[in-house]
Design a protein around this motif. Structure first.
Motif, mmCIF file in Angstrom:
data_model
loop_
_atom_site.group_PDB
_atom_site.id
_atom_site.type_symbol
_atom_site.label_atom_id
_atom_site.label_comp_id
_atom_site.label_asym_id
_atom_site.label_seq_id
_atom_site.Cartn_x
_atom_site.Cartn_y
_atom_site.Cartn_z
ATOM 1 N N THR A 79 -0.002 7.201 -13.563
ATOM 2 C CA THR A 79 1.103 6.243 -13.649
ATOM 3 C C THR A 79 0.765 4.907 -12.996
ATOM 4 O O THR A 79 0.958 3.852 -13.617
ATOM 5 C CB THR A 79 2.383 6.842 -13.051
ATOM 6 O OG1 THR A 79 2.738 7.997 -13.819
ATOM 7 C CG2 THR A 79 3.520 5.842 -13.092
ATOM 8 N N PRO A 80 0.284 4.875 -11.747
ATOM 9 C CA PRO A 80 -0.080 3.564 -11.190
ATOM 10 C C PRO A 80 -1.181 2.874 -11.992
ATOM 11 O O PRO A 80 -1.197 1.637 -12.072
ATOM 12 C CB PRO A 80 -0.519 3.878 -9.751
ATOM 13 C CG PRO A 80 -0.788 5.347 -9.725
ATOM 14 C CD PRO A 80 0.129 5.947 -10.740
ATOM 15 N N TRP A 138 0.852 -1.187 0.000
ATOM 16 C CA TRP A 138 0.000 0.000 0.000
ATOM 17 C C TRP A 138 0.890 1.240 0.000
ATOM 18 O O TRP A 138 1.755 1.394 0.865
ATOM 19 C CB TRP A 138 -0.904 0.004 1.225
ATOM 20 C CG TRP A 138 -1.952 -1.057 1.214
ATOM 21 C CD1 TRP A 138 -1.776 -2.405 1.436
ATOM 22 C CD2 TRP A 138 -3.339 -0.881 0.942
ATOM 23 N NE1 TRP A 138 -2.962 -3.071 1.331
ATOM 24 C CE2 TRP A 138 -3.955 -2.166 1.033
ATOM 25 C CE3 TRP A 138 -4.126 0.233 0.646
ATOM 26 C CZ2 TRP A 138 -5.313 -2.345 0.831
ATOM 27 C CZ3 TRP A 138 -5.495 0.053 0.443
ATOM 28 C CH2 TRP A 138 -6.069 -1.225 0.533
ATOM 29 N N VAL A 139 0.660 2.120 -0.944
ATOM 30 C CA VAL A 139 1.476 3.324 -1.094
ATOM 31 C C VAL A 139 0.565 4.554 -0.976
ATOM 32 O O VAL A 139 -0.470 4.638 -1.638
ATOM 33 C CB VAL A 139 2.211 3.335 -2.450
ATOM 34 C CG1 VAL A 139 3.133 4.547 -2.545
ATOM 35 C CG2 VAL A 139 3.005 2.042 -2.633
ATOM 36 N N PHE A 140 0.979 5.487 -0.124
ATOM 37 C CA PHE A 140 0.172 6.676 0.145
ATOM 38 C C PHE A 140 0.865 7.943 -0.328
ATOM 39 O O PHE A 140 2.082 8.104 -0.169
ATOM 40 C CB PHE A 140 -0.080 6.820 1.656
ATOM 41 C CG PHE A 140 -1.025 5.821 2.233
ATOM 42 C CD1 PHE A 140 -2.358 6.132 2.434
ATOM 43 C CD2 PHE A 140 -0.577 4.550 2.597
ATOM 44 C CE1 PHE A 140 -3.231 5.202 2.982
ATOM 45 C CE2 PHE A 140 -1.441 3.620 3.135
ATOM 46 C CZ PHE A 140 -2.776 3.946 3.331
ATOM 47 N N ASP A 141 0.081 8.846 -0.889
ATOM 48 C CA ASP A 141 0.501 10.236 -1.024
ATOM 49 C C ASP A 141 0.566 10.822 0.392
ATOM 50 O O ASP A 141 0.055 10.220 1.343
ATOM 51 C CB ASP A 141 -0.519 10.976 -1.892
ATOM 52 C CG ASP A 141 -0.219 12.464 -2.009
ATOM 53 O OD1 ASP A 141 0.950 12.817 -2.231
ATOM 54 O OD2 ASP A 141 -1.169 13.266 -1.877
ATOM 55 N N PHE A 198 -0.310 -3.888 -5.921
ATOM 56 C CA PHE A 198 0.111 -2.596 -5.388
ATOM 57 C C PHE A 198 -1.092 -1.662 -5.411
ATOM 58 O O PHE A 198 -1.868 -1.650 -6.370
ATOM 59 C CB PHE A 198 1.245 -2.002 -6.228
ATOM 60 C CG PHE A 198 2.494 -2.847 -6.231
ATOM 61 C CD1 PHE A 198 3.518 -2.613 -5.324
ATOM 62 C CD2 PHE A 198 2.637 -3.885 -7.143
ATOM 63 C CE1 PHE A 198 4.658 -3.397 -5.320
ATOM 64 C CE2 PHE A 198 3.779 -4.674 -7.147
ATOM 65 C CZ PHE A 198 4.784 -4.431 -6.239
ATOM 66 N N ILE A 199 -1.227 -0.881 -4.347
ATOM 67 C CA ILE A 199 -2.358 0.033 -4.212
ATOM 68 C C ILE A 199 -1.816 1.427 -3.933
ATOM 69 O O ILE A 199 -0.935 1.607 -3.088
ATOM 70 C CB ILE A 199 -3.293 -0.389 -3.056
ATOM 71 C CG1 ILE A 199 -3.787 -1.820 -3.259
ATOM 72 C CG2 ILE A 199 -4.476 0.579 -2.939
ATOM 73 C CD1 ILE A 199 -2.954 -2.878 -2.550
ATOM 74 N N TYR A 200 -2.347 2.425 -4.652
ATOM 75 C CA TYR A 200 -1.943 3.811 -4.396
ATOM 76 C C TYR A 200 -3.158 4.622 -3.966
ATOM 77 O O TYR A 200 -4.206 4.587 -4.621
ATOM 78 C CB TYR A 200 -1.321 4.453 -5.639
ATOM 79 C CG TYR A 200 -0.664 5.788 -5.328
ATOM 80 C CD1 TYR A 200 0.571 5.825 -4.692
ATOM 81 C CD2 TYR A 200 -1.288 6.990 -5.629
ATOM 82 C CE1 TYR A 200 1.173 7.037 -4.373
ATOM 83 C CE2 TYR A 200 -0.691 8.207 -5.318
ATOM 84 C CZ TYR A 200 0.536 8.218 -4.689
ATOM 85 O OH TYR A 200 1.130 9.419 -4.366
#
Length: 251
Positions: free
Chosen positions: A173-174, A9-12, A160-162
């Motif tokens: 992009t993601p 999990w990827v966060f801004d 992958f999660i943004y």
């Protein structure tokens, strides 16, 4: 929506994990204290009025004190390098706690200056996560360099999660890389509005949530996957976008 526990999990950062206006308030409080210390002047009323009038705060301070433009540059440097006073709200804390227990990893991918962004992250107590800051990589979003680096580091991940907020650069992009993308709706307090909702579909997140509580209500946990709760309504708004949450108007 089913997501494997073997996911990243990827966060801004800004206006996603915390409200950027809180950083602004922290910075202006710091500047006001500095001005009081070195010029013996209270500029809090000037700051409040400039914010209300949507004027350049630091320029307004310099005009009030009859200081040259070069002082504004010095104040801006102080603002960007101050140690902010920031806190995660309970929704965000609960979401990160929940995801941490049920994922391979969490990362933060944000645009901005290294010192400023890391100071924010440290103040929020998030320095233990993987951090990808644009200045350190020489590229802003939507460049794919940092996204690909995450995929390379966690090559065994199932998905992958943004999660972000800026439709102009956060999701294109993601989306292209096959990630799951979730947009956090502006509650009216974001520093930058979410722009033109009529952008091409590739710029848009696949799912929208109004707040992190909606995400927590959405998911149940099993041994292998996170599964959307049956009592939660998922509103379709296009062939590739959904709004996640309780019954509500389509966005």
């Amino acid at each position: 929506m089913s997501i494997s526990k073997n996911s990243v999990w990827v966060f801004d950062l800004d206006d996603t994990l915390y409200k950027e206006r809180d950083y602004q308030i922290s910075g202006y409080d710091f500047i006001a204290s500095l001005i009081k210390q070195i010029y013996q002047q209270d500029v809090n009323p000037i700051i409040k009025q400039a914010i209300k009038d949507k004027k350049d705060v630091l320029q307004s301070i310099c005009n009030y004190l009859n200081l040259p433009l070069s002082v504004k540059d010095s104040l801006l440097w102080q603002y960007r390098n101050h140690i902010p006073k920031l806190m995660l709200d309970d929704e965000t804390k609960n979401t990160l706690f929940h995801i941490k227990k049920n994922s391979l990893a969490i990362a933060i991918l944000t645009d901005g200056r290294s010192v400023s962004q890391r100071a924010k992250i440290a103040s929020l107590g998030l320095s233990h996560y993987d951090i990808y800051i644009s200045e350190e990589w020489g590229k802003d979003k939507p460049d794919d360099k940092r996204f690909l680096a995450i995929m390379d580091k966690y090559h065994s991940a199932d998905s992958f999660i943004y999660i972000g907020d800026n439709i102009n650069k956060d999701f294109i992009t993601p989306n292209k890389l096959g990630w799951i993308t979730i947009g956090l709706k502006d509650d009216g307090s974001n520093v930058h509005n979410q722009g033109d909702q009529n952008l091409a579909i590739e710029y848009m997140p696949q799912h929208w949530i109004n707040n992190f509580n909606e995400y927590i209500k959405l998911v149940n946990i099993s041994d292998n996957v996170i599964i959307g709760a049956g009592s939660t309504v998922i509103h379709s708004i296009s062939s590739s976008q959904t709004v996640i949450g309780s019954p509500a108007k389509q966005m």
